[in-house]
Design an enzyme around this catalytic site. Structure first.
Site, PDB file in Angstrom:
ATOM      1  N   GLY A  12       0.837  -1.199   0.000  1.00 21.85           N
ATOM      2  CA  GLY A  12       0.000   0.000   0.000  1.00 21.85           C
ATOM      3  C   GLY A  12       0.863   1.235   0.000  1.00 21.85           C
ATOM      4  N   GLY A  13       0.192   2.376   0.147  1.00 22.76           N
ATOM      5  CA  GLY A  13       0.900   3.646   0.132  1.00 22.76           C
ATOM      6  C   GLY A  13       1.904   3.787   1.256  1.00 22.76           C
ATOM      7  N   VAL A  17       3.831  -4.980   3.694  1.00 18.33           N
ATOM      8  CA  VAL A  17       3.607  -5.604   5.000  1.00 18.33           C
ATOM      9  C   VAL A  17       3.788  -7.112   4.859  1.00 18.33           C
ATOM     10  CG1 VAL A  17       2.040  -5.890   6.957  1.00 18.33           C
ATOM     11  CG2 VAL A  17       1.933  -3.810   5.562  1.00 18.33           C
ATOM     12  N   LYS A  32       6.241  -4.081   8.678  1.00 14.82           N
ATOM     13  CA  LYS A  32       5.886  -3.106   7.651  1.00 14.82           C
ATOM     14  C   LYS A  32       7.157  -2.380   7.202  1.00 14.82           C
ATOM     15  CE  LYS A  32       2.154  -0.516   8.049  1.00 14.82           C
ATOM     16  NZ  LYS A  32       1.324  -0.676   6.842  1.00 14.82           N
ATOM     17  N   ASP A 125      -7.194   8.106   9.510  1.00 16.37           N
ATOM     18  CA  ASP A 125      -7.310   7.316   8.277  1.00 16.37           C
ATOM     19  C   ASP A 125      -8.138   6.063   8.548  1.00 16.37           C
ATOM     20  OD1 ASP A 125      -6.906   6.800   5.567  1.00 16.37           O
ATOM     21  OD2 ASP A 125      -5.049   5.682   5.914  1.00 16.37           O
TER      22      ASP A 125
END
Length: 279
Positions: A12-13, A17, A32, A125
């Site tokens: 992801g951004g 992970v 991560k 978020d």
């Protein structure tokens, strides 16, 4: 370091992970890897180190905990609690969630948010992709405050903080993708935010659990942000048997003006299970 990589969990951004084994402690963890260009900015890295310490202090059954920030072979990475289960986003894609189950999930999300808010930390978020639900119904909220920390801004409630997904750096990392639909109107406008942005996102997530549909789903990111700012929720998308107290909580969470929005996520948690008063 002493982590044995077992499997890729996702990209992801905010980096890749992996499922890994901590060979010292004999437990599985999530590792991560932070974006490579992130480490090149010494100031941002130092800020993130400070924020990671704040986030690591969060310890609640409904929050995935941060165990440490490590550096090895030229890469910075976070070691976190491995949260098992399905992403809530995948569960919602299967269709509407029964009200009792949705409320049970929402209460656990609210409990985790409440713990963080009491420590002055906001998520900023919150979205279904950041929520894991195990088969036994146990809920874990992931990535608490990480996007904001990666942007080089504080995870706490400060008047100077801006909407993290609208900064150039975060757009370059792709963090706005899948996030715009859950941003509060004040975030979408680039205004200062506080815990009420999390309360808005909580309302969006609960609405989507009950309806099985995105609340704001424009053709483009710009369209979605415009809907967040201007369009009122389509309350007709809710099941007709939605309890009155649950709908009242949703309406209080999804007020566009933050000064009129529900101010305490603990209130939402309590009101979700109250028996509605007869009129």
């Amino acid at each position: 370091a002493h982590y044995e990589i077992l499997d890729l969990l996702g990209r992801g951004g905010m980096g890749e992970v992996y499922r890994a084994k901590d060979t010292k402690l004999g437990r599985e963890v999530a590792v991560k890897l932070l974006p490579e260009d992130f480490a090149a900015d010494a100031e941002r890295l130092a800020r993130f180190n400070r924020e990671a310490k704040v986030l690591a202090a969060l310890n609640h059954p409904n929050l995935a905990q941060i165990y440490g920030l490590e550096f090895d072979q030229g890469r910075h990475f976070l070691v976190m609690e491995l949260a098992e289960g399905d992403d809530l986003s995948a569960i919602i894609k299967r269709g509407p969630i029964a009200c009792d189950e949705a409320v049970a999930i929402a209460q656990q999300i609210a409990a985790g948010l409440e713990e963080a808010h009491e420590r002055g930390i906001t998520h900023r978020d919150l979205k279904p992709a950041n929520i894991k639900v195990r088969k036994d119904g146990k809920v874990k909220v992931l990535d608490f405050g990480l996007a904001q920390a990666l942007a080089g801004e504080t995870t706490g409630e400060e008047e100077s903080s801006s909407a993290m997904t609208l900064t150039a750096a975060m757009t370059r990392h792709g963090l706005i993708l899948g996030t715009a639909a859950y941003m509060s109107p004040e975030q979408a406008r680039g205004k200062p935010v506080d815990r009420r942005a999390d309360i808005w996102a909580f309302g969006v997530v609960l609405f989507e659990m009950l309806s099985g549909q995105r609340l704001f789903d424009g053709e483009t990111i710009t369209d979605t942000l415009a809907d967040v700012i201007k369009q009122e929720p389509d309350w007709q998308k809710l099941p007709t048997d939605t309890p009155a107290n649950v709908e009242r909580v949703l309406r209080r969470c999804l007020v566009k003006d933050p000064s009129r929005r529900l101010r305490d996520i603990g209130e939402a948690r309590i009101r979700l299970v109250e028996v509605p008063e007869e009129s």
